[in-house]
Design a protein around this motif. Structure first.
Motif, short mmCIF file in Angstrom:
data_model
loop_
_atom_site.label_atom_id
_atom_site.label_comp_id
_atom_site.label_asym_id
_atom_site.label_seq_id
_atom_site.Cartn_x
_atom_site.Cartn_y
_atom_site.Cartn_z
N HIS A 189 -1.00 0.13 -3.31
CA HIS A 189 -0.95 1.32 -2.30
C HIS A 189 0.78 1.85 -2.27
O HIS A 189 0.85 2.92 -2.46
N VAL A 190 1.43 0.54 -1.88
CA VAL A 190 2.65 1.10 -1.60
C VAL A 190 3.60 1.61 -2.72
O VAL A 190 4.10 2.46 -2.99
N SER A 191 3.19 0.95 -4.17
CA SER A 191 3.68 1.56 -5.32
C SER A 191 3.14 2.70 -5.78
O SER A 191 4.17 3.61 -6.04
N HIS A 192 2.06 3.24 -5.47
CA HIS A 192 1.41 4.36 -5.64
C HIS A 192 2.19 5.44 -5.02
O HIS A 192 2.51 6.62 -5.34
N ALA A 193 2.36 5.06 -3.49
CA ALA A 193 2.85 5.99 -2.62
C ALA A 193 4.43 6.29 -2.91
O ALA A 193 4.84 7.53 -2.98
N LEU A 194 5.12 5.25 -3.24
CA LEU A 194 6.45 5.54 -3.65
C LEU A 194 6.87 6.39 -4.93
O LEU A 194 7.58 7.15 -4.79
N ALA A 195 5.78 6.07 -5.76
CA ALA A 195 5.76 7.19 -6.94
C ALA A 195 5.51 8.54 -6.65
O ALA A 195 6.14 9.69 -7.23
N LYS A 196 4.35 8.79 -5.89
CA LYS A 196 4.02 9.96 -5.33
C LYS A 196 5.21 10.80 -4.74
O LYS A 196 5.35 12.02 -4.89
N LEU A 197 5.79 9.96 -3.88
CA LEU A 197 6.96 10.64 -3.01
C LEU A 197 8.26 10.69 -3.55
O LEU A 197 9.18 11.19 -3.04
N GLY A 198 8.31 9.84 -4.80
CA GLY A 198 9.63 10.27 -5.39
C GLY A 198 10.63 9.27 -4.74
O GLY A 198 11.94 9.59 -4.77
#
Length: 220
Positions: A189-198
């Motif tokens: 979830h952290v990895s996906h969130a960081l990717a979405k937020l740039g």
């Protein structure tokens, strides 16, 4: 064993940090560099897990080096070190991709703990720095807070929960216990969130959460 690269223009400081870290038994100093340019080269050659990088150095400074190191394919975690407790350094270091910021008068035990913390994928700021950093978010205008909220709205409900939990300083394991999910799921979830937020790392995500709702995360 956690592999550490020390970057400081003063040989005495590098030697002292090496002695402190190598006395722990679970941390190995794999190299040293005396300026930012050498740090980038050694990071590429040695592939350390964690780098301790001085902010102020002749030639390429630590902030510039941290930004270049952050662009490596599999960058090490960077902890910035300084004798100056100045807000401008903290903000610049975090924007450069550092995941930790410590003063050079940090006790040896806390220094080793910081290395272990960032090696495990978590963020580490000295308490005085954290207090001042979070305080600055309470003074930001509504337009900046609204912009941060819009960015966070791109996350799923679960991703939002995880990001807000990490903004409270919780580790992946602690977030998993709180939200009843496995540590691997939290990490995903952290990895996906960081990717979405740039964003480059957890610290930058925590800053965004504080910008969105500073009053919900009071100073420690």
């Amino acid at each position: 064993m956690i592999r550490v690269l020390i970057v400081d223009d003063e040989a005495l400081v590098r030697s002292g940090l090496r002695m402190i870290l190598e006395a722990t038994g679970d941390i190995a100093v794999v190299g040293e560099a005396r300026d930012g340019a050498a740090a980038v080269g050694e990071a590429t050659r040695l592939n350390p897990d964690v780098m301790l990088v001085d902010v102020r150095m002749p030639g390429m400074d630590g902030l510039t080096a941290a930004a270049e190191i952050g662009r490596l394919p599999d960058p090490p975690k960077v902890i910035m070190l300084t004798t100056f407790d100045l807000d401008e350094y903290v903000h610049l270091a975090l924007r450069a991709g550092a995941v930790g910021f410590l003063l050079k008068d940090t006790p040896p035990r806390d220094l080793a703990s910081a290395v272990r913390t960032v090696a495990a994928g978590n963020a580490m700021l000295s308490p005085s720095v954290t207090k001042r950093l979070i305080s600055s978010f309470t003074e930001m205008g509504p337009s900046r807070a609204e912009a941060a909220r819009r960015r966070l709205s791109a996350l799923t409900y679960r991703e939002g929960q995880v990001v807000r939990a990490l903004a409270q300083g919780l580790s992946n394991a602690e977030i998993g216990r709180r939200l009843t999910m496995s540590e691997a799921t939290v990490k995903a979830h952290v990895s996906h969130a960081l990717a979405k937020l740039g964003l480059a790392n957890r610290v930058q995500a925590a800053i965004l959460v504080h910008e969105a709702d500073p009053l919900a995360y009071p100073c420690p």
